[in-house]
Design a protein around this motif. Structure first.
Motif, PDB file in Angstrom:
ATOM      1  N   LEU A  16     -27.798  27.190  14.618  1.00 21.21           N
ATOM      2  CA  LEU A  16     -26.874  26.364  13.723  1.00 21.21           C
ATOM      3  C   LEU A  16     -25.812  27.197  13.300  1.00 21.21           C
ATOM      4  O   LEU A  16     -24.480  26.620  13.302  1.00 21.21           O
ATOM      5  N   LYS A  17     -25.738  28.361  12.941  1.00 17.17           N
ATOM      6  CA  LYS A  17     -24.361  29.173  12.791  1.00 17.17           C
ATOM      7  C   LYS A  17     -23.561  29.244  13.966  1.00 17.17           C
ATOM      8  O   LYS A  17     -22.439  28.932  13.928  1.00 17.17           O
ATOM      9  N   GLU A  18     -24.087  29.281  15.238  1.00 16.81           N
ATOM     10  CA  GLU A  18     -23.268  29.302  16.460  1.00 16.81           C
ATOM     11  C   GLU A  18     -22.554  28.228  16.485  1.00 16.81           C
ATOM     12  O   GLU A  18     -21.448  28.226  17.076  1.00 16.81           O
ATOM     13  N   VAL A  19     -23.147  26.997  16.379  1.00  8.40           N
ATOM     14  CA  VAL A  19     -22.531  25.877  16.683  1.00  8.40           C
ATOM     15  C   VAL A  19     -21.587  25.300  15.422  1.00  8.40           C
ATOM     16  O   VAL A  19     -20.978  24.044  15.329  1.00  8.40           O
ATOM     17  N   GLY A  20     -21.415  26.302  14.240  1.00  6.69           N
ATOM     18  CA  GLY A  20     -20.557  25.819  13.196  1.00  6.69           C
ATOM     19  C   GLY A  20     -20.982  25.005  12.192  1.00  6.69           C
ATOM     20  O   GLY A  20     -20.334  24.143  11.594  1.00  6.69           O
ATOM     21  N   GLY A  75     -21.759  12.574  11.536  1.00  6.64           N
ATOM     22  CA  GLY A  75     -21.802  12.310  12.850  1.00  6.64           C
ATOM     23  C   GLY A  75     -21.312  13.556  13.766  1.00  6.64           C
ATOM     24  O   GLY A  75     -22.299  13.954  14.596  1.00  6.64           O
ATOM     25  N   GLY A  76     -20.171  14.205  13.431  1.00  7.23           N
ATOM     26  CA  GLY A  76     -20.027  15.469  14.083  1.00  7.23           C
ATOM     27  C   GLY A  76     -20.649  16.469  13.878  1.00  7.23           C
ATOM     28  O   GLY A  76     -21.238  16.979  14.819  1.00  7.23           O
ATOM     29  N   MET A  77     -21.256  16.658  12.643  1.00  7.99           N
ATOM     30  CA  MET A  77     -22.236  17.799  12.404  1.00  7.99           C
ATOM     31  C   MET A  77     -23.551  17.353  13.114  1.00  7.99           C
ATOM     32  O   MET A  77     -24.246  18.289  13.678  1.00  7.99           O
ATOM     33  N   ARG A  78     -23.940  16.142  13.331  1.00 12.22           N
ATOM     34  CA  ARG A  78     -25.196  15.790  13.967  1.00 12.22           C
ATOM     35  C   ARG A  78     -25.050  16.373  15.348  1.00 12.22           C
ATOM     36  O   ARG A  78     -26.090  16.850  15.876  1.00 12.22           O
ATOM     37  N   GLN A  79     -23.779  16.141  16.017  1.00  6.15           N
ATOM     38  CA  GLN A  79     -23.433  16.415  17.380  1.00  6.15           C
ATOM     39  C   GLN A  79     -23.751  17.785  17.631  1.00  6.15           C
ATOM     40  O   GLN A  79     -24.176  18.238  18.663  1.00  6.15           O
ATOM     41  N   ARG A  80     -23.186  18.578  16.660  1.00  2.85           N
ATOM     42  CA  ARG A  80     -23.429  20.113  16.734  1.00  2.85           C
ATOM     43  C   ARG A  80     -24.883  20.356  16.638  1.00  2.85           C
ATOM     44  O   ARG A  80     -25.363  21.436  17.296  1.00  2.85           O
ATOM     45  N   VAL A  81     -25.913  19.784  15.787  1.00  2.00           N
ATOM     46  CA  VAL A  81     -27.156  20.156  15.744  1.00  2.00           C
ATOM     47  C   VAL A  81     -27.785  19.633  17.237  1.00  2.00           C
ATOM     48  O   VAL A  81     -28.580  20.529  17.689  1.00  2.00           O
ATOM     49  N   VAL A  82     -27.269  18.354  17.640  1.00  2.03           N
ATOM     50  CA  VAL A  82     -27.869  18.157  18.983  1.00  2.03           C
ATOM     51  C   VAL A  82     -27.566  19.320  19.994  1.00  2.03           C
ATOM     52  O   VAL A  82     -28.256  19.640  20.899  1.00  2.03           O
ATOM     53  N   ILE A  83     -26.373  19.752  19.872  1.00  2.85           N
ATOM     54  CA  ILE A  83     -25.861  20.843  20.862  1.00  2.85           C
ATOM     55  C   ILE A  83     -26.605  21.996  20.766  1.00  2.85           C
ATOM     56  O   ILE A  83     -27.274  22.565  21.794  1.00  2.85           O
ATOM     57  N   ALA A  84     -27.039  22.444  19.490  1.00  3.30           N
ATOM     58  CA  ALA A  84     -27.992  23.506  19.068  1.00  3.30           C
ATOM     59  C   ALA A  84     -29.494  23.315  19.882  1.00  3.30           C
ATOM     60  O   ALA A  84     -29.946  24.265  20.381  1.00  3.30           O
TER      61      ALA A  84
END
Lengths: 330, 340
Positions: free
Chosen positions: B142-146, B163-172
């Protein structure tokens, strides 16, 4: 959360008061209770004295408040039929009905949910189609017919199960239970199936359609893309997302099972509250009917409050303050 | 650029064919598509809606929705064939060796579980870690994806993220087991434009750091130009052109690619109107014979309506177009050849 609980409780009290009004008016308009209590040769004066003594000359609102006050303490007066306190009569019959309803509800949930999951996961398999067809029969057959058919097969032809009554019961305090004797347990089987069959098919069909819906969602597809096992996807992710509607219906149906145990109890001569209610209707035993009405309303309200609280347990979106507003936002 | 043609490709798709059997015959949604992705390379796949680009991605991760099925060709991951694996073996590859990112971050996460739980279950599915170790890895991801304040945010639920944070979670989630390849299907389409750039920059940085290759499916040429090393252009289920991103964008060979690039507005260049390609992509039920693009192609010759072109070298890129037929015989010239 606390505000929500308080609001729900206030609503519950309002519902119970409304049912109380209905029950109260039964007393006032379904015949004159004095007539039911005294003999033909009682003089008018004596009747008036009794009326005065029972408070029946007070204004209706005062009488209503008194009725509600007593009802809240579980005092519903004496039965017209047996002259016993109504509260005690109902309490005696309650374990039979609650145990039967509990078994019927367990039967419908423990069989209905897995069947729904199965037919939802494999909608095209022949066994799913068979279950669907059989469930249609379950929904459309009337309860009394199911009961009579079961009696015919398992009691008359096969002689495996008792056709009526609770069998042997064991008293634990004032609660008499079926669960501690073999005969008692055997006696529970057919009435529970009869009572729970409709709910079983209902829950199965509900879980099935919810599962079909959830399996199409993106987060299930993404769970597959994450490589999760089928078990984790089907039961961890999919089933939990079907729970909110299932809990709603299951809660309502639990109330319905208790309330409509009347028919099953009649078919199986089950000595529960439903049977007591039928007898009371035949004798126009209004205190018993009123008390039964209040009790069923009370159970419905309690179940509904529990259902509402279960939503919070299942769905985190309801838990956080103002969470609903942020569901769609960025 | 990390793309090197002499390395063993990380992913190799050979003559992939995806079919949908229907009552009125079989629809071919992906037809004879071949390409490869080198380790650490970002391959953009562009095309209009219905060109078969998402289905190609779904076929690679083995998640075609029935009745869609792989009817031909093969998919090789690090030299091992994966398109015909049993479900259970393919499941162990998904998430572990091939990650996936989907279009809509709002619906990709299960709303009833905290993001921590979803990360931990994914990590523990693929890596032999204890619950505590998995949680630590989840926080690191999670830290890595900001995600700011990852230690506390990990216990939050999806609806508590934008939405943007969720896509970061999806990337994680896609990075949980450090896969060699990520199939990203329109990862920015559902996001605000300002967020899109952040997510693309993040994806680019993470893949460079982890050496992860990406198959980036999108219809947004801007995203491709920004991110990809190479581009594959799809049209009506077929590859139209494939080549290094600069050449495809600036110097496209296939008439369709040229039309596609001409239809992109660019700042600074003030032209009267954008060029457009006449007509629409054919339905899967009525794909023309020969080159699927021939009815709309300004340069179509007779050969184009009869014979289907394979990919052939066209300058730096490779294009499925008779204009580049070996020997320098263009489509227009072959008209006589076909008549003769």
């Amino acid at each position: 959360m606390l505000a929500f609980v308080l609001r729900r409780l206030a609503q519950s009290v309002a519902v119970l008061l409304t049912v109380g009004v209905v029950a109260f008016f039964m007393f006032r308009y379904v015949g004159d209770p004095i007539n039911a209590m005294v003999g033909q040769d009682t003089s008018l004066q004596e009747r008036d004295e009794l009326r005065q003594k029972l408070g029946l000359n007070d204004p209706a609102p005062i009488q209503f408040l008194r009725f509600i006050g007593n009802a809240a303490q579980g005092k519903f007066g004496l039965s017209y039929r047996t002259s016993e306190p109504v509260g005690r009569m109902i309490l005696e019959r309650m374990p039979a009905t609650l145990e039967l309803s509990f078994c019927a509800a367990m039967f419908s949930l423990l069989v209905g949910v897995p069947m729904g999951v199965y037919t939802g996961l494999y909608p095209r398999h022949w066994s799913s189609k068979l279950l669907q067809a059989v469930s249609l029969i379950g929904v459309s057959l009337p309860t009394f017919l199911v009961g009579i058919l079961l009696i015919l097969v398992f009691a008359v032809f096969l002689r495996l199960l008792p056709s009526f009554g609770r069998g042997e019961t064991v008293d634990i305090g004032w609660w008499s239970t079926n669960f501690l004797t073999t005969k008692g347990l055997l006696a529970l089987i057919m009435p529970s199936i009869t009572l729970g069959l409709f709910q079983l098919t209902l829950i199965m069909r509900l879980v099935r359609s919810e599962m079909l819906e959830v399996m199409r969602t993106d987060f299930i597809k993404f769970a597959r893309a994450r490589g999760l096992s089928n078990r984790a996807i089907n039961f961890g992710h999919a089933l939990k997302n079907t729970l909110v509607p299932v809990i709603t219906i299951a809660g309502l149906q639990l109330g319905a099972i208790i309330a409509f145990a009347v028919v099953t109890e009649t078919v199986f001569a089950w000595p529960g509250m439903g049977q007591l209610f039928i007898q009371s209707v035949q004798f126009a035993d209004i205190p018993v009917m009123a008390a039964y009405l209040m009790l069923i309303a009370f159970l419905f309200v309690v179940i509904n409050v529990i259902v509402d609280l279960l939503y919070f347990l299942v769905d985190p979106r309801l838990r956080s303050q103002g969470g609903a507003a942020r569901v769609s936002g960025h | 650029m990390t793309a090197g043609s002499n390395q063993t490709p990380l992913l190799e798709v050979r003559n992939l064919r995806v079919e949908f059997p229907t009552r009125r015959g079989t629809l071919v949604a992906v037809d004879d598509v071949s390409f490869s992705i080198a380790p650490g390379e970002v391959l953009g796949v562009v095309g209009e809606s219905g060109a078969g680009k998402s289905l190609t991605g779904a076929a690679i991760i083995g998640l075609l929705e029935p009745p869609g099925r792989i009817a031909g060709g093969e998919v090789l991951l690090e030299g091992e064939r994966i398109d015909n694996l049993p479900y259970e073996r393919m499941r162990r590859i998904r998430g572990a060796r091939i990650g996936a990112i989907f279009q809509d971050p709002l619906t990709s996460l299960n709303p009833l579980y905290s993001i921590g739980r979803q990360l931990v279950e994914t990590i523990q599915t693929h890596l032999p870690l204890s619950a505590a170790e998995a949680r630590k890895r989840a926080i690191d991801l999670l830290k890595e994806v900001g995600i700011p304040a990852a230690e506390s945010r990990i216990d939050h639920y999806p609806h508590q993220f934008s939405g943007g944070m969720r896509q970061r979670v999806v990337i994680a989630l896609a990075l949980c087991a450090n896969p060699r390849l990520i199939v990203a299907d329109e990862p920015t389409t559902a996001l605000d434009v300002s967020i899109q750039a952040q997510i693309i920059a993040l994806l680019k940085r993470l893949c460079r750091e982890h050496g992860t290759a990406v198959m980036l499916v999108t219809h947004d040429m801007g995203v491709i130009a920004e991110t990809a090393d190479r581009v594959a252009v799809m049209y009506a289920g077929r590859l139209a052109e494939i080549g290094p991103v600069r050449d495809v964008v600036k110097n496209a060979s296939h008439p369709y690619t040229r039309g596609l690039m001409g239809s992109i507005p660019s700042l600074g260049v003030r032209s009267e109107r954008l060029t457009q390609i006449d007509g629409a992509m054919p339905r899967l039920t009525a794909i023309p014979t020969g080159c699927a693009f021939n009815p709309r192609c300004p340069e179509a010759g007779q050969r184009c309506t009869v014979e289907r072109p394979d990919l052939m070298p066209a300058g730096v890129t490779r294009a499925a177009c008779w204009l580049y037929a070996p020997g320098g015989v263009g489509a227009a010239l072959t008209r006589e050849a076909a008549n003769a």
